[in-house]
Each structure stands twice: as structure tokens, then as C-alpha cells.
Design a protein around this motif. Structure first.
Motif, short mmCIF file in Angstrom:
data_model
loop_
_atom_site.label_atom_id
_atom_site.label_comp_id
_atom_site.label_asym_id
_atom_site.label_seq_id
_atom_site.Cartn_x
_atom_site.Cartn_y
_atom_site.Cartn_z
N ASP A 204 2.25 0.35 -15.95
CA ASP A 204 2.31 -0.41 -14.50
C ASP A 204 3.98 -0.50 -14.22
OD1 ASP A 204 2.72 -2.26 -16.60
OD2 ASP A 204 2.24 -3.72 -15.29
N ARG A 205 4.78 -0.17 -15.16
CA ARG A 205 6.00 -0.10 -14.68
C ARG A 205 6.44 1.17 -14.73
NH1 ARG A 205 8.05 -4.32 -19.35
NH2 ARG A 205 6.44 -5.59 -19.20
N LEU A 206 6.11 2.07 -15.40
CA LEU A 206 6.48 3.47 -15.47
C LEU A 206 6.05 4.32 -13.95
CD1 LEU A 206 8.06 5.84 -17.11
CD2 LEU A 206 5.31 6.33 -18.04
N ARG A 207 4.87 3.84 -13.81
CA ARG A 207 4.45 4.45 -12.47
C ARG A 207 4.46 5.96 -12.36
NH1 ARG A 207 3.33 0.57 -8.46
NH2 ARG A 207 4.03 2.10 -6.97
N ALA A 208 4.02 6.73 -13.49
CA ALA A 208 4.29 8.17 -13.60
C ALA A 208 3.12 8.68 -12.59
CB ALA A 208 4.00 8.54 -15.14
N LEU A 209 3.43 9.85 -12.18
CA LEU A 209 2.82 10.58 -11.13
C LEU A 209 1.96 11.86 -12.20
CD1 LEU A 209 4.74 11.44 -7.95
CD2 LEU A 209 2.80 10.22 -8.20
N GLY A 210 0.81 12.12 -11.69
CA GLY A 210 -0.15 13.11 -12.41
C GLY A 210 -0.68 14.09 -11.30
N ARG A 211 -1.21 15.13 -11.55
CA ARG A 211 -2.14 16.14 -10.85
C ARG A 211 -3.40 15.85 -10.83
NH1 ARG A 211 0.67 20.75 -8.65
NH2 ARG A 211 -1.10 20.50 -7.32
N VAL A 212 -4.08 15.95 -9.88
CA VAL A 212 -5.69 15.78 -9.77
C VAL A 212 -5.83 17.02 -8.65
CG1 VAL A 212 -7.76 14.54 -9.12
CG2 VAL A 212 -5.83 13.37 -10.12
N GLY A 213 -6.29 18.27 -9.27
CA GLY A 213 -6.56 19.33 -8.44
C GLY A 213 -4.99 19.73 -7.74
N GLY A 214 -5.05 19.71 -6.52
CA GLY A 214 -3.84 20.11 -5.61
C GLY A 214 -3.35 18.82 -4.98
N ARG A 215 -3.85 17.84 -5.60
CA ARG A 215 -3.18 16.51 -5.05
C ARG A 215 -2.34 15.88 -6.21
NH1 ARG A 215 -6.16 14.13 -0.10
NH2 ARG A 215 -4.95 12.59 -0.50
N TYR A 216 -1.93 14.52 -5.85
CA TYR A 216 -1.01 13.66 -7.07
C TYR A 216 -1.71 12.41 -7.14
CZ TYR A 216 2.08 17.41 -6.64
OH TYR A 216 2.65 18.71 -6.73
#
Length: 197
Positions: free
Chosen positions: A175-187
Motif C-alpha cells: 500500500d506504500r509501494l503503490r506499484a503499477l502493473g499491466r492488465v492487457g493494454g491497460r495499467y
């Protein structure tokens, strides 16, 4: 509803790609920094990325070739120098990360393009993203051409981690890192999680 059976060898390559990238989710993003042949910093995001081993610490990064079959700068730089840094992308750096996904000339500094400050690494030559809360400095363990991609396995030789993203017990507080990931062509942000028994 019954599933449809599809054989990859009877499908168009783009249709196979869409099913793989839409079905293997969420995918973490390795915002990877390397050094080009003329010493120019390179920075590019890749979402084919995971942990391979924790002892020794190793991770994998898969880098597809360009449409014309040539190696992307990141792949060429890793093979040439044997070093790279994987920077975790927090939500607030999403736009900067996106700016570095463009196919830019190898003589262009992607840190400058994204207006993202760099910082020196401790054990490898490529710089890290200064504002990334967690960076993993890697040396090339091995590389393996597979299909239209290069699978890179890197051994982590140094972690650069901001203390505020740790929970006090040595674990990452997502909850502090708040990393982004990919879901198909979205984030997708990773701050919205839930426990299972």
C-alpha cells in the motif's frame, strides 16, 4: 457458457498475442535501465518480468524483438555489458514510464525524455531511477533466445529500497509501494488488495 477451443497454430499471431497478454494478468513492470554503446543511458519498461529464484536472488526479463526482427536497445545493452537495473514503477511515475515505452533512437537519453532524474547504482554501471522506491541492480546470469524474444536472467547484486516502503519486518508494504502493473493494454495499481484465509 462453454469455452471456445483455439489452437495457436491456427490463429493469427496478433490474436495469440492478445489472448496471452489479456490472460496473463496482472503483470509487473520492470522499468529497466541499461547503458548504450556510446555511454548513453537507456530506460524502457517491460511487463514480461518475474522472480526466478530467491537464493541466489534472480529475476527474469523477456524482451521481444522489434517488428523487423532486430534486438531492442535494452536487450542489446544487457548482452553487451552484462548489467542492468530493474526499477519498480510507482503509480506517480506512470506517465514518465509511459514516455520511455516509445521506440527512440539509441543515442537518445530516455531519462531526459521522461524528465526522470537518475541516481548512481552501487554495484553496476547503469543508473537507477532516483524516484523509484525499489531498484534491483542485476548482473547477467544467462540469456536465451526463445521465439521472437530474448529471455534474460539476472542475478540481483544490490537492492536500493526506500525505508518508508518497508513494514518494519523487512517486507514490502504494497500500500506504500503503490506499484503499477499491466492488465492487457491497460495499467493497474497494486494498492487495492484483499486477504484470503
Amino acid at each position: 457458457m462453454e469455452p471456445v477451443t483455439l489452437a495457436p497454430e491456427r490463429m493469427a499471431a496478433e490474436a495469440v498475442r492478445k489472448l496471452l497478454l489479456g490472460g496473463v494478468v496482472p503483470r509487473p513492470i520492470a522499468w529497466t535501465s541499461t547503458i548504450g554503446p556510446e555511454g548513453v543511458p537507456n530506460l524502457a519498461p517491460f511487463s514480461y518480468f518475474t522472480v526466478v529464484s530467491t537464493d541466489p536472488p534472480m529475476l527474469s526479463l523477456t524482451i521481444e524483438a522489434r517488428d523487423d526482427g532486430t534486438a531492442k536497445d535494452t536487450a542489446a545493452n544487457i548482452v553487451r555489458t552484462g548489467e542492468f537495473v530493474v526499477n519498480v514503477v510507482p503509480e506517480e511515475l506512470g506517465e514518465a514510464m509511459w514516455a520511455t515505452s516509445a521506440d527512440l533512437p539509441s543515442e537518445e537519453d530516455e531519462f531526459a525524455v521522461a524528465a526522470t532524474p537518475s541516481a548512481p547504482a552501487h554495484r553496476v554501471c547503469p543508473s537507477r531511477v532516483a524516484e523509484s522506491p525499489l531498484a534491483m541492480e542485476c548482473v547477467l546470469e544467462r540469456s536465451l533466445p526463445l521465439g521472437n524474444a530474448l529471455l534474460v536472467i539476472g542475478r540481483v547484486v544490490c537492492f536500493q529500497v526506500r525505508p518508508d516502503v518497508l513494514d518494519g519486518r523487512g517486507r514490502v508494504a504494497h500500500d506504500r509501494l503503490r506499484a503499477l502493473g499491466r492488465v492487457g493494454g491497460r495499467y493497474l495499481g497494486t494498492s487495492d488488495t484483499y486477504p484470503l484465509p
